[in-house]
Design a protein around this motif. Structure first.
Motif, mmCIF file in Angstrom:
data_model
loop_
_atom_site.group_PDB
_atom_site.id
_atom_site.type_symbol
_atom_site.label_atom_id
_atom_site.label_comp_id
_atom_site.label_asym_id
_atom_site.label_seq_id
_atom_site.Cartn_x
_atom_site.Cartn_y
_atom_site.Cartn_z
ATOM 1 N N LEU A 2 0.833 -1.205 0.000
ATOM 2 C CA LEU A 2 0.000 0.000 0.000
ATOM 3 C C LEU A 2 0.872 1.260 0.000
ATOM 4 O O LEU A 2 0.399 2.343 -0.332
ATOM 5 C CB LEU A 2 -0.897 0.038 1.245
ATOM 6 N N TYR A 3 2.147 1.105 0.393
ATOM 7 C CA TYR A 3 3.003 2.293 0.602
ATOM 8 C C TYR A 3 4.023 2.433 -0.520
ATOM 9 O O TYR A 3 4.224 1.519 -1.307
ATOM 10 C CB TYR A 3 3.624 2.208 2.000
ATOM 11 N N ARG A 4 4.667 3.614 -0.566
ATOM 12 C CA ARG A 4 5.549 3.943 -1.687
ATOM 13 C C ARG A 4 6.928 4.352 -1.198
ATOM 14 O O ARG A 4 7.092 4.677 -0.039
ATOM 15 C CB ARG A 4 5.024 5.166 -2.440
ATOM 16 N N PRO A 5 7.866 4.460 -2.156
ATOM 17 C CA PRO A 5 9.201 4.960 -1.795
ATOM 18 C C PRO A 5 9.080 6.303 -1.087
ATOM 19 O O PRO A 5 8.297 7.156 -1.527
ATOM 20 C CB PRO A 5 9.900 5.106 -3.154
ATOM 21 N N GLY A 6 9.828 6.455 -0.003
ATOM 22 C CA GLY A 6 9.776 7.698 0.770
ATOM 23 C C GLY A 6 8.824 7.629 1.947
ATOM 24 O O GLY A 6 8.912 8.424 2.868
ATOM 25 N N ASP A 7 7.898 6.661 1.918
ATOM 26 C CA ASP A 7 6.986 6.505 3.054
ATOM 27 C C ASP A 7 7.725 5.868 4.234
ATOM 28 O O ASP A 7 8.779 5.248 4.072
ATOM 29 C CB ASP A 7 5.789 5.609 2.678
ATOM 30 N N HIS A 8 7.115 6.032 5.393
ATOM 31 C CA HIS A 8 7.751 5.568 6.633
ATOM 32 C C HIS A 8 6.724 4.825 7.473
ATOM 33 O O HIS A 8 5.550 5.221 7.514
ATOM 34 C CB HIS A 8 8.277 6.796 7.395
ATOM 35 N N VAL A 9 7.136 3.752 8.103
ATOM 36 C CA VAL A 9 6.239 3.023 9.012
ATOM 37 C C VAL A 9 6.899 2.892 10.392
ATOM 38 O O VAL A 9 8.117 2.847 10.502
ATOM 39 C CB VAL A 9 5.855 1.611 8.486
ATOM 40 N N ILE A 10 6.059 2.866 11.400
ATOM 41 C CA ILE A 10 6.523 2.634 12.775
ATOM 42 C C ILE A 10 6.069 1.232 13.145
ATOM 43 O O ILE A 10 4.929 0.842 12.842
ATOM 44 C CB ILE A 10 5.912 3.672 13.746
ATOM 45 N N GLY A 15 12.753 1.720 -0.727
ATOM 46 C CA GLY A 15 12.633 3.071 -0.173
ATOM 47 C C GLY A 15 11.571 3.240 0.904
ATOM 48 O O GLY A 15 11.224 4.357 1.264
ATOM 49 N N LEU A 16 11.043 2.123 1.425
ATOM 50 C CA LEU A 16 10.109 2.228 2.553
ATOM 51 C C LEU A 16 10.943 2.108 3.834
ATOM 52 O O LEU A 16 11.617 1.106 4.043
ATOM 53 C CB LEU A 16 9.072 1.095 2.482
ATOM 54 N N THR A 17 10.924 3.147 4.660
ATOM 55 C CA THR A 17 11.758 3.097 5.864
ATOM 56 C C THR A 17 10.902 2.733 7.074
ATOM 57 O O THR A 17 9.686 2.960 7.085
ATOM 58 C CB THR A 17 12.472 4.441 6.120
ATOM 59 N N ALA A 18 11.555 2.165 8.086
ATOM 60 C CA ALA A 18 10.840 1.708 9.270
ATOM 61 C C ALA A 18 11.596 2.120 10.523
ATOM 62 O O ALA A 18 12.826 2.093 10.550
ATOM 63 C CB ALA A 18 10.693 0.189 9.233
ATOM 64 N N ALA A 64 6.409 11.781 6.932
ATOM 65 C CA ALA A 64 6.227 10.720 5.933
ATOM 66 C C ALA A 64 5.589 9.449 6.510
ATOM 67 O O ALA A 64 5.376 8.476 5.777
ATOM 68 C CB ALA A 64 7.585 10.363 5.321
ATOM 69 N N THR A 65 5.274 9.443 7.810
ATOM 70 C CA THR A 65 4.729 8.231 8.420
ATOM 71 C C THR A 65 3.353 7.911 7.846
ATOM 72 O O THR A 65 2.455 8.755 7.853
ATOM 73 C CB THR A 65 4.639 8.387 9.961
ATOM 74 N N LYS A 66 3.198 6.688 7.355
ATOM 75 C CA LYS A 66 1.925 6.287 6.740
ATOM 76 C C LYS A 66 1.247 5.154 7.499
ATOM 77 O O LYS A 66 0.080 4.855 7.248
ATOM 78 C CB LYS A 66 2.159 5.844 5.285
ATOM 79 N N ALA A 67 1.999 4.483 8.370
ATOM 80 C CA ALA A 67 1.380 3.359 9.081
ATOM 81 C C ALA A 67 2.097 3.089 10.391
ATOM 82 O O ALA A 67 3.302 3.343 10.521
ATOM 83 C CB ALA A 67 1.411 2.105 8.210
ATOM 84 N N ILE A 68 1.315 2.600 11.348
ATOM 85 C CA ILE A 68 1.875 2.087 12.600
ATOM 86 C C ILE A 68 1.440 0.625 12.680
ATOM 87 O O ILE A 68 0.241 0.335 12.649
ATOM 88 C CB ILE A 68 1.356 2.887 13.821
ATOM 89 N N LEU A 69 2.419 -0.244 12.692
ATOM 90 C CA LEU A 69 2.135 -1.689 12.687
ATOM 91 C C LEU A 69 2.419 -2.247 14.075
ATOM 92 O O LEU A 69 3.548 -2.216 14.551
ATOM 93 C CB LEU A 69 3.003 -2.356 11.608
ATOM 94 N N LEU A 70 1.371 -2.756 14.697
ATOM 95 C CA LEU A 70 1.476 -3.195 16.089
ATOM 96 C C LEU A 70 1.338 -4.696 16.235
ATOM 97 O O LEU A 70 0.515 -5.314 15.559
ATOM 98 C CB LEU A 70 0.310 -2.645 16.910
ATOM 99 N N ILE A 96 -2.859 8.075 8.777
ATOM 100 C CA ILE A 96 -1.855 7.091 9.175
ATOM 101 C C ILE A 96 -2.632 5.832 9.528
ATOM 102 O O ILE A 96 -3.479 5.854 10.429
ATOM 103 C CB ILE A 96 -1.046 7.576 10.402
ATOM 104 N N HIS A 97 -2.383 4.756 8.801
ATOM 105 C CA HIS A 97 -3.084 3.511 9.097
ATOM 106 C C HIS A 97 -2.558 2.884 10.381
ATOM 107 O O HIS A 97 -1.345 2.824 10.582
ATOM 108 C CB HIS A 97 -2.869 2.498 7.961
ATOM 109 N N VAL A 98 -3.463 2.422 11.207
ATOM 110 C CA VAL A 98 -3.048 1.583 12.336
ATOM 111 C C VAL A 98 -3.363 0.142 11.956
ATOM 112 O O VAL A 98 -4.512 -0.207 11.662
ATOM 113 C CB VAL A 98 -3.766 1.997 13.637
#
Ligand SMILES: *Cc1c(COP(=O)(O)O)cnc(C)c1O
Length: 380
Positions: A84-92, A113-116, A134-140, A168-170
């Motif tokens: 779902l995410y692109r280069p430059g996006d960031h996830v936690i 290019g997806l950073t975490a 750039a945060t697009k998601a938080i994955l728990l 920001i998707h959770v």
């Protein structure tokens, strides 16, 4: 309808021609069209298959989402979501997450290019500090694997909603508790993922993954990725998952009853220095667990007092099986530092507490006295 009823009825699509109670296995690649411009609703089994559809609808109902998607493994499900995410996006992401999830972010998606950022998602300040434009998601994961740390799903949803204009998707990996004990979409999360290889199927006999999302537009995107990337679950494995799912409620009840007894017994054992189980009264985050879930599940970890002991325990167990994985009716014991979390660098493992004295137990549904007797002789 109550959960235990819903789960038994799950996938009871009832074949219209025969009235079969068990969903047929539609072992077909393609479907004949009645005439040009008309379709039965099925064209080609990558796009959709009736057996897979039954299990997707079942899991969507149980997780209270808009639609469900079945994949060839939990990792295929997580990979598809990350698309779902692109280069430059960031996830936690939760730092003591499943080793395979760490690996695809650290070794695969970083190439695109997806950073975490990996943080203790049990600590809201750490989540907040990790947020970037750039945060697009938080994955728990909650409870986490293997230290059973609890993250406050509602509070993290509030943080995600309040701290950015962009959505920001959770995303919650709900593998450890299953929808019987925790339904993250009802707490505000956007997406739930599962390794269905664990509690959902429940018999250590199939590898599969599931995704359920709440929002119709998001479901459409996930459906597009599922069909485009094609990491789908086949009809035979969809049927096995349907079959296992029916007993989810009764299995989980027994897993949990046994796990609490084993956790209490281990906590009193002279060679055990620490037990991680959210059902123990002193477990950090137990209040949050009690508020957001209806139980504690069947997973626990424990620390022994000598680095020689894990190898001895793994060699001596007879009722417990020394094997990776979890969530099946058989009790499994594993050694996270070497078996499941080897891809997490040693210094990070040490800081997280995934030490050479930590063992993880997936408590099965055997008679709990046999499980305890086996642990007693193995620790002796
Ligand atoms: C097992 C597991 C996965 C990966 O699922 P597979 O079906 O093995 O690909 C992901 N997350 C968690 C929490 C798991 O336990």
């Amino acid at each position: 309808m109550k959960f235990a009823t819903k789960v038994v009825q799950a996938g009871l699509v009832s074949d219209k021609t025969t009235g079969a109670i068990s969903t047929p296995i539609y072992q077909t690649a393609t479907f004949r069209h009645p005439e040009l411009g008309r379709s039965t609703g099925f064209d080609y089994s990558r796009t959709q298959n009736p057996t897979r559809k039954a299990v997707e609808e079942a899991v969507a109902t149980l997780e209270e989402g808009h639609a469900g998607f079945a994949f060839g493994s939990g990792m295929a499900a997580i990979t598809s979501i990350l698309m779902l995410y692109r280069p430059g996006d960031h996830v936690i992401i939760t730092e003591d997450c499943y080793g395979g999830t760490y690996r695809i972010l650290d070794k695969l998606f970083n190439q695109f290019g997806l950073t975490a950022t990996f943080v203790d998602t049990g600590d809201l300040d750490q989540v907040q500090q990790a947020l970037q434009p750039a945060t697009k998601a938080i994955l728990l994961e909650t409870p986490t694997n293997p230290l059973m740390k609890i993250a406050d799903i509602k509070a993290i949803v509030a943080l995600a909603r309040n701290s950015s204009e962009n959505p920001i998707h959770v995303i919650v990996d709900n593998t450890f508790l299953s929808p019987y004990l925790q339904r993250p979409l009802t707490l505000g999360a956007d997406i739930v993922v599962h390794s269905g290889s664990k509690y959902l199927s429940g018999h250590n006999d199939v590898i599969c993954g599931l995704v359920v999302a709440k929002d119709a537009a998001l479901c459409e995107k996930i459906g597009f990725i599922q069909n485009a990337a094609g990491a789908i679950l086949g009809p035979q494995d969809s049927w096995l998952l349907l079959r296992g799912l029916k007993t989810l409620a009764i299995r989980l009840r027994q897993h949990e009853e046994n796990a609490l007894i084993v956790a209490q017994w281990l906590a009193a054992h002279p060679s055990v220095t620490k037990v991680y189980y959210p059902g123990l009264p002193d477990h950090p985050g137990k209040d949050i667990q009690d508020a957001q879930a209806t139980g504690y599940g069947g997973m626990l970890s424990f620390v022994v007092d000598h680095p020689r002991l894990p190898a001895q325990v793994l060699r001596k167990v007879k009722v417990l099986q020394f094997a990776e994985s979890l969530g099946g009716v058989e009790s499994l014991i594993t050694f996270p530092a070497v078996q499941t979390h080897a891809d997490i660098p040693a210094d990070i493992r040490q800081r997280l507490g995934i030490s050479d004295c930590l063992l993880r137990l997936s408590v099965g549904i055997e008679d709990v006295e046999d499980i305890i007797a086996d642990l007693a002789q193995a620790l002796d």
